[in-house]
Design a protein around this motif. Structure first.
Motif, PDB file in Angstrom:
ATOM      1  N   TRP A  47     -14.911  -5.556   4.481  1.00 46.78           N
ATOM      2  CA  TRP A  47     -13.879  -4.753   3.838  1.00 46.78           C
ATOM      3  C   TRP A  47     -14.477  -3.621   3.012  1.00 46.78           C
ATOM      4  CZ3 TRP A  47     -11.259  -7.264   6.991  1.00 46.78           C
ATOM      5  CH2 TRP A  47     -11.156  -8.648   7.019  1.00 46.78           C
ATOM      6  N   TYR A  48     -13.881  -2.460   3.132  1.00 49.53           N
ATOM      7  CA  TYR A  48     -14.287  -1.279   2.364  1.00 49.53           C
ATOM      8  C   TYR A  48     -13.175  -0.876   1.399  1.00 49.53           C
ATOM      9  CZ  TYR A  48     -18.081  -0.734   5.766  1.00 49.53           C
ATOM     10  OH  TYR A  48     -19.192  -0.938   6.548  1.00 49.53           O
ATOM     11  N   CYS A  49     -12.352  -1.833   1.044  1.00 51.31           N
ATOM     12  CA  CYS A  49     -11.172  -1.587   0.210  1.00 51.31           C
ATOM     13  C   CYS A  49     -10.869  -2.847  -0.585  1.00 51.31           C
ATOM     14  CB  CYS A  49      -9.971  -1.231   1.094  1.00 51.31           C
ATOM     15  SG  CYS A  49      -9.501  -2.581   2.219  1.00 51.31           S
ATOM     16  N   ASP A  50      -9.895  -2.755  -1.472  1.00 47.98           N
ATOM     17  CA  ASP A  50      -9.386  -3.936  -2.169  1.00 47.98           C
ATOM     18  C   ASP A  50      -8.931  -4.946  -1.118  1.00 47.98           C
ATOM     19  OD1 ASP A  50      -7.821  -5.807  -3.604  1.00 47.98           O
ATOM     20  OD2 ASP A  50      -7.175  -4.281  -5.045  1.00 47.98           O
ATOM     21  N   ALA A  51      -9.452  -6.169  -1.183  1.00 47.77           N
ATOM     22  CA  ALA A  51      -9.121  -7.186  -0.183  1.00 47.77           C
ATOM     23  C   ALA A  51      -7.639  -7.552  -0.172  1.00 47.77           C
ATOM     24  CB  ALA A  51      -9.967  -8.439  -0.411  1.00 47.77           C
ATOM     25  N   LYS A  52      -6.923  -7.196  -1.238  1.00 50.29           N
ATOM     26  CA  LYS A  52      -5.476  -7.462  -1.240  1.00 50.29           C
ATOM     27  C   LYS A  52      -4.762  -6.651  -0.165  1.00 50.29           C
ATOM     28  CE  LYS A  52      -4.328  -9.356  -5.731  1.00 50.29           C
ATOM     29  NZ  LYS A  52      -3.423  -9.272  -6.894  1.00 50.29           N
ATOM     30  N   LEU A  53      -5.314  -5.501   0.202  1.00 53.35           N
ATOM     31  CA  LEU A  53      -4.714  -4.698   1.259  1.00 53.35           C
ATOM     32  C   LEU A  53      -4.873  -5.374   2.611  1.00 53.35           C
ATOM     33  CD1 LEU A  53      -6.004  -1.209   0.067  1.00 53.35           C
ATOM     34  CD2 LEU A  53      -3.629  -2.009  -0.015  1.00 53.35           C
ATOM     35  N   ILE A  54      -5.906  -6.181   2.753  1.00 53.07           N
ATOM     36  CA  ILE A  54      -6.080  -6.986   3.961  1.00 53.07           C
ATOM     37  C   ILE A  54      -5.167  -8.199   3.897  1.00 53.07           C
ATOM     38  CG2 ILE A  54      -7.721  -8.270   5.376  1.00 53.07           C
ATOM     39  CD1 ILE A  54      -8.267  -5.217   5.223  1.00 53.07           C
ATOM     40  N   GLU A  55      -5.126  -8.815   2.736  1.00 54.88           N
ATOM     41  CA  GLU A  55      -4.345 -10.044   2.554  1.00 54.88           C
ATOM     42  C   GLU A  55      -2.851  -9.813   2.674  1.00 54.88           C
ATOM     43  OE1 GLU A  55      -4.263 -14.074   2.178  1.00 54.88           O
ATOM     44  OE2 GLU A  55      -6.095 -12.871   2.059  1.00 54.88           O
ATOM     45  N   ASN A  56      -2.351  -8.764   2.002  1.00 53.56           N
ATOM     46  CA  ASN A  56      -0.910  -8.546   1.894  1.00 53.56           C
ATOM     47  C   ASN A  56      -0.370  -7.468   2.812  1.00 53.56           C
ATOM     48  OD1 ASN A  56      -0.967 -10.453  -0.204  1.00 53.56           O
ATOM     49  ND2 ASN A  56      -1.342  -8.870  -1.742  1.00 53.56           N
ATOM     50  N   GLY A  57      -1.254  -6.770   3.517  1.00 51.07           N
ATOM     51  CA  GLY A  57      -0.816  -5.707   4.410  1.00 51.07           C
ATOM     52  C   GLY A  57      -0.865  -4.345   3.743  1.00 51.07           C
ATOM     53  N   ALA A  58      -0.871  -3.291   4.567  1.00 50.57           N
ATOM     54  CA  ALA A  58      -0.968  -1.928   4.057  1.00 50.57           C
ATOM     55  C   ALA A  58      -0.230  -0.979   4.991  1.00 50.57           C
ATOM     56  CB  ALA A  58      -2.433  -1.509   3.931  1.00 50.57           C
ATOM     57  N   THR A  59       0.213   0.133   4.443  1.00 50.03           N
ATOM     58  CA  THR A  59       0.938   1.126   5.229  1.00 50.03           C
ATOM     59  C   THR A  59       0.035   1.796   6.250  1.00 50.03           C
ATOM     60  OG1 THR A  59       2.447   1.559   3.402  1.00 50.03           O
ATOM     61  CG2 THR A  59       2.309   3.255   5.103  1.00 50.03           C
ATOM     62  N   ARG A  60      -1.234   1.996   5.879  1.00 53.54           N
ATOM     63  CA  ARG A  60      -2.150   2.664   6.796  1.00 53.54           C
ATOM     64  C   ARG A  60      -3.502   1.947   6.794  1.00 53.54           C
ATOM     65  NH1 ARG A  60      -2.141   5.030   2.192  1.00 53.54           N
ATOM     66  NH2 ARG A  60      -0.045   5.806   2.550  1.00 53.54           N
ATOM     67  N   ALA A  61      -4.240   2.143   7.881  1.00 56.23           N
ATOM     68  CA  ALA A  61      -5.585   1.590   8.005  1.00 56.23           C
ATOM     69  C   ALA A  61      -6.530   2.683   8.493  1.00 56.23           C
ATOM     70  CB  ALA A  61      -5.606   0.415   8.972  1.00 56.23           C
ATOM     71  N   PHE A  62      -7.760   2.663   7.990  1.00 55.74           N
ATOM     72  CA  PHE A  62      -8.818   3.553   8.453  1.00 55.74           C
ATOM     73  C   PHE A  62      -9.890   2.672   9.062  1.00 55.74           C
ATOM     74  CE2 PHE A  62     -12.798   6.011   7.241  1.00 55.74           C
ATOM     75  CZ  PHE A  62     -12.738   6.830   8.358  1.00 55.74           C
ATOM     76  N   VAL A  63     -10.209   2.919  10.340  1.00 53.24           N
ATOM     77  CA  VAL A  63     -11.062   2.003  11.093  1.00 53.24           C
ATOM     78  C   VAL A  63     -12.265   2.729  11.683  1.00 53.24           C
ATOM     79  CG1 VAL A  63     -11.132   0.360  13.004  1.00 53.24           C
ATOM     80  CG2 VAL A  63      -9.019   0.633  11.684  1.00 53.24           C
ATOM     81  N   GLY A  64     -13.459   2.181  11.419  1.00 56.41           N
ATOM     82  CA  GLY A  64     -14.687   2.656  12.039  1.00 56.41           C
ATOM     83  C   GLY A  64     -15.168   1.658  13.064  1.00 56.41           C
ATOM     84  N   ILE A  65     -16.399   1.830  13.542  1.00 53.57           N
ATOM     85  CA  ILE A  65     -16.879   0.927  14.584  1.00 53.57           C
ATOM     86  C   ILE A  65     -17.667  -0.242  14.017  1.00 53.57           C
ATOM     87  CG2 ILE A  65     -19.049   2.090  15.217  1.00 53.57           C
ATOM     88  CD1 ILE A  65     -16.369   0.568  17.559  1.00 53.57           C
ATOM     89  N   ASN A  66     -18.673  -0.004  13.151  1.00 53.90           N
ATOM     90  CA  ASN A  66     -19.389  -1.125  12.535  1.00 53.90           C
ATOM     91  C   ASN A  66     -20.260  -0.630  11.384  1.00 53.90           C
ATOM     92  OD1 ASN A  66     -21.804  -0.130  13.979  1.00 53.90           O
ATOM     93  ND2 ASN A  66     -22.630  -2.185  13.675  1.00 53.90           N
ATOM     94  N   LEU A  90      -5.953   7.226  -0.156  1.00 52.54           N
ATOM     95  CA  LEU A  90      -7.155   6.576   0.350  1.00 52.54           C
ATOM     96  C   LEU A  90      -7.345   5.218  -0.305  1.00 52.54           C
ATOM     97  CD1 LEU A  90      -9.745   6.427   1.962  1.00 52.54           C
ATOM     98  CD2 LEU A  90     -10.817   8.000   0.328  1.00 52.54           C
ATOM     99  N   ARG A  91      -7.101   5.134  -1.600  1.00 51.82           N
ATOM    100  CA  ARG A  91      -7.263   3.868  -2.318  1.00 51.82           C
ATOM    101  C   ARG A  91      -6.244   2.823  -1.847  1.00 51.82           C
ATOM    102  NH1 ARG A  91     -10.628   3.095  -6.305  1.00 51.82           N
ATOM    103  NH2 ARG A  91     -10.842   5.256  -6.987  1.00 51.82           N
ATOM    104  N   GLU A  92      -5.134   3.265  -1.298  1.00 50.06           N
ATOM    105  CA  GLU A  92      -4.086   2.352  -0.812  1.00 50.06           C
ATOM    106  C   GLU A  92      -4.242   2.037   0.671  1.00 50.06           C
ATOM    107  OE1 GLU A  92      -0.579   4.559  -1.701  1.00 50.06           O
ATOM    108  OE2 GLU A  92      -0.567   4.032  -3.839  1.00 50.06           O
ATOM    109  N   THR A  93      -5.349   2.472   1.279  1.00 54.10           N
ATOM    110  CA  THR A  93      -5.570   2.309   2.718  1.00 54.10           C
ATOM    111  C   THR A  93      -6.485   1.122   3.005  1.00 54.10           C
ATOM    112  OG1 THR A  93      -5.305   4.684   3.098  1.00 54.10           O
ATOM    113  CG2 THR A  93      -6.489   3.442   4.784  1.00 54.10           C
ATOM    114  N   ALA A  94      -6.092   0.285   3.960  1.00 58.11           N
ATOM    115  CA  ALA A  94      -6.961  -0.810   4.407  1.00 58.11           C
ATOM    116  C   ALA A  94      -8.109  -0.213   5.209  1.00 58.11           C
ATOM    117  CB  ALA A  94      -6.171  -1.790   5.262  1.00 58.11           C
TER     118      ALA A  94
END
Length: 290
Positions: free
Chosen positions: A88-107, A169-173
């Motif tokens: 995770w590159y964000c507050d884990a609560k955004l993973i736990e509770n869901g988020a409006t947007r996600a930013f995804v890289g490869i690894n 950005l801070r609100e993004t998973a």
């Protein structure tokens, strides 16, 4: 040309075809205080005993379960070029509770040296211990291409959201398709792709974002390619960027599969290579954004 994908079977064969602490300096402490500390750093696997909500349930139950799966796989493949896991590159609560947007890289790349830096700085536990944490905003000391990448992620969000970019950005998973660290993406073993294909699908279906931003939109071994393999998507729109004759483009589509029905995907060309002013100007024309 536009194309349509059928639902992909999550098998090893289809995957191979489709996808072949923060070390406490004064500065980092001040930044942590700004976003609000949730407690002393600890390894993610050990936090659950102390961080419970009022109902007695671990407030990071899902996020830590997926973290533990990645850690287990990393230990198993330690001798195959894997240098730990970073989920995770964000507050884990955004993973736990869901988020409006996600930013995804490869690894996560950088090999053992980057793993050691993350351990020393506390970057692996910060998602659980620092409220509002975001790697792109809060981690200092990125070097070389890492620093450039960090700057271009910020530019991307600024082109999308204007003055509100940092808040958005801070609100993004923020995560990667592959949570296991290698020297670079080209060194990801086939067995890791097999594991990550299912791991990422589990995470993104739990987060259920309305918008997914991909760093990388190649037809294989990119966040875009994985999403278009996991889910049926609508016709793809391509927006050329760069000089005449350049093949770089921004790709856009919408998921039609039931689980993430209506989720918008925007596939950016790799920001490290194509983070040009023309790229961000073209992205801005696709607004408004969730």
């Amino acid at each position: 040309a536009a194309f349509r994908n059928e639902p992909a079977k999550r098998t090893k064969t289809s995957m191979k075809k489709k996808c072949s602490s923060i070390r406490d300096s004064k500065t980092s402490l001040k930044r942590a205080e700004k976003v609000g500390s949730m407690g002393s750093p600890a390894h993610p696997a050990n936090i659950s005993k102390s961080q419970k909500n009022m109902g007695g349930k671990d407030e990071f139950e899902f996020a830590k379960k997926l973290q533990q799966e990645a850690d287990k796989q990393a230990r198993k493949l330690r001798n195959a070029g894997i240098s730990g896991a970073k989920c995770w590159y964000c507050d884990a609560k955004l993973i736990e509770n869901g988020a409006t947007r996600a930013f995804v890289g490869i690894n996560p790349a950088g090999g053992k040296s980057s793993e050691q830096i993350d351990i020393e700085r506390g970057s692996l536990e910060a998602p659980y211990s620092v409220r509002g944490y975001n790697s792109w905003l809060d981690e200092d000391g990125w070097e070389g291409k890492g620093r450039q990448h960090q700057a271009r992620v910020k530019q991307m969000f600024e082109s999308m959201y204007g003055r509100a970019w940092a808040e958005k950005l801070r609100e993004t998973a923020c995560l990667n398709v592959v949570p296991l660290r290698t020297g670079n993406a080209s060194e990801i073993p086939a067995t890791v792709w097999d594991f990550s294909y299912q791991w990422f699908g589990h995470v993104i279906e739990h987060v259920r974002p309305k918008l997914i931003l991909c760093n990388g939109n190649g037809e294989i071994k990119s966040p875009w390619a994985v999403l278009c393999s996991l889910y049926r998507v609508n016709d793809v729109k391509k927006i050329p960027v760069g000089a005449p004759g350049s093949t770089a483009s921004i790709k856009e589509t919408v998921i039609e599969s039931e689980v993430l029905m209506g989720t918008r995907i925007i596939g950016m060309p790799l920001l490290n290579r194509f983070g040009w002013p023309e790229t961000f100007s073209a992205l801005a024309t696709l607004g408004p954004f969730f």
